[in-house]
Design a protein around this motif. Structure first.
Motif, PDB file in Angstrom:
ATOM      1  N   ALA A  10       0.816  -1.222   0.000  1.00 55.88           N
ATOM      2  CA  ALA A  10       0.000   0.000   0.000  1.00 55.88           C
ATOM      3  C   ALA A  10       0.853   1.277   0.000  1.00 55.88           C
ATOM      4  O   ALA A  10       0.372   2.342  -0.384  1.00 55.88           O
ATOM      5  CB  ALA A  10      -0.949  -0.002   1.193  1.00 55.88           C
ATOM      6  N   ARG A  40      -4.069 -10.099  -3.974  1.00 55.40           N
ATOM      7  CA  ARG A  40      -4.639  -9.051  -3.112  1.00 55.40           C
ATOM      8  C   ARG A  40      -4.839  -9.572  -1.697  1.00 55.40           C
ATOM      9  O   ARG A  40      -4.499  -8.892  -0.732  1.00 55.40           O
ATOM     10  CB  ARG A  40      -5.957  -8.544  -3.698  1.00 55.40           C
ATOM     11  CG  ARG A  40      -6.551  -7.404  -2.874  1.00 55.40           C
ATOM     12  CD  ARG A  40      -7.775  -6.833  -3.498  1.00 55.40           C
ATOM     13  NE  ARG A  40      -8.852  -7.820  -3.456  1.00 55.40           N
ATOM     14  CZ  ARG A  40     -10.039  -7.646  -3.992  1.00 55.40           C
ATOM     15  NH1 ARG A  40     -10.316  -6.538  -4.641  1.00 55.40           N
ATOM     16  NH2 ARG A  40     -10.953  -8.571  -3.907  1.00 55.40           N
ATOM     17  N   ASP A  45      -0.890  -4.798  -3.070  1.00 55.78           N
ATOM     18  CA  ASP A  45      -1.794  -3.673  -3.314  1.00 55.78           C
ATOM     19  C   ASP A  45      -1.811  -3.262  -4.781  1.00 55.78           C
ATOM     20  O   ASP A  45      -2.818  -2.790  -5.287  1.00 55.78           O
ATOM     21  CB  ASP A  45      -1.375  -2.486  -2.454  1.00 55.78           C
ATOM     22  CG  ASP A  45      -2.394  -1.365  -2.480  1.00 55.78           C
ATOM     23  OD1 ASP A  45      -3.472  -1.532  -1.882  1.00 55.78           O
ATOM     24  OD2 ASP A  45      -2.118  -0.336  -3.133  1.00 55.78           O
ATOM     25  N   SER A  61      -3.481  -0.900  -9.573  1.00 59.79           N
ATOM     26  CA  SER A  61      -4.047  -1.212  -8.257  1.00 59.79           C
ATOM     27  C   SER A  61      -4.873  -2.485  -8.305  1.00 59.79           C
ATOM     28  O   SER A  61      -5.576  -2.757  -9.283  1.00 59.79           O
ATOM     29  CB  SER A  61      -4.916  -0.063  -7.783  1.00 59.79           C
ATOM     30  OG  SER A  61      -5.549  -0.411  -6.559  1.00 59.79           O
ATOM     31  N   GLN A  63      -6.966  -2.942  -5.713  1.00 60.50           N
ATOM     32  CA  GLN A  63      -8.059  -2.577  -4.805  1.00 60.50           C
ATOM     33  C   GLN A  63      -9.294  -2.200  -5.596  1.00 60.50           C
ATOM     34  O   GLN A  63      -9.198  -1.653  -6.701  1.00 60.50           O
ATOM     35  CB  GLN A  63      -7.623  -1.441  -3.889  1.00 60.50           C
ATOM     36  CG  GLN A  63      -6.380  -1.766  -3.079  1.00 60.50           C
ATOM     37  CD  GLN A  63      -6.481  -3.073  -2.325  1.00 60.50           C
ATOM     38  OE1 GLN A  63      -7.461  -3.338  -1.645  1.00 60.50           O
ATOM     39  NE2 GLN A  63      -5.467  -3.915  -2.464  1.00 60.50           N
TER      40      GLN A  63
END
Length: 65
Positions: A10, A40, A45, A61, A63
């Motif tokens: 992250a 993930r 991240d 990403s 996310q």
């Protein structure tokens, strides 16, 4: 050259992940498409696709949103 993924946390720091190498970009993307949720869940991240040492694209990403 071989294609491979760089894994980021992250804070965008490189972290360990599967040490897979692929003959071409399509093979690397197909593998990623089937494993991104596991990556993930393990703390990855974002990813960067590499061709040898050259960045092809990323960071991307993992996310939602």
């Amino acid at each position: 050259m071989a294609f491979r993924w760089r894994y980021l946390d992250a804070q965008a720091a490189e972290i360990d992940g599967p040490d897979e190498e692929f003959a071409d970009q399509q093979e690397a993307e197909d593998w990623f498409g089937s494993t991104w949720e596991e990556l993930r869940a393990s703390g990855v991240d974002a990813v960067v696709l590499l061709d040898g040492d050259a960045e092809v694209y990323g960071p991307m990403s993992l996310q939602e949103g």
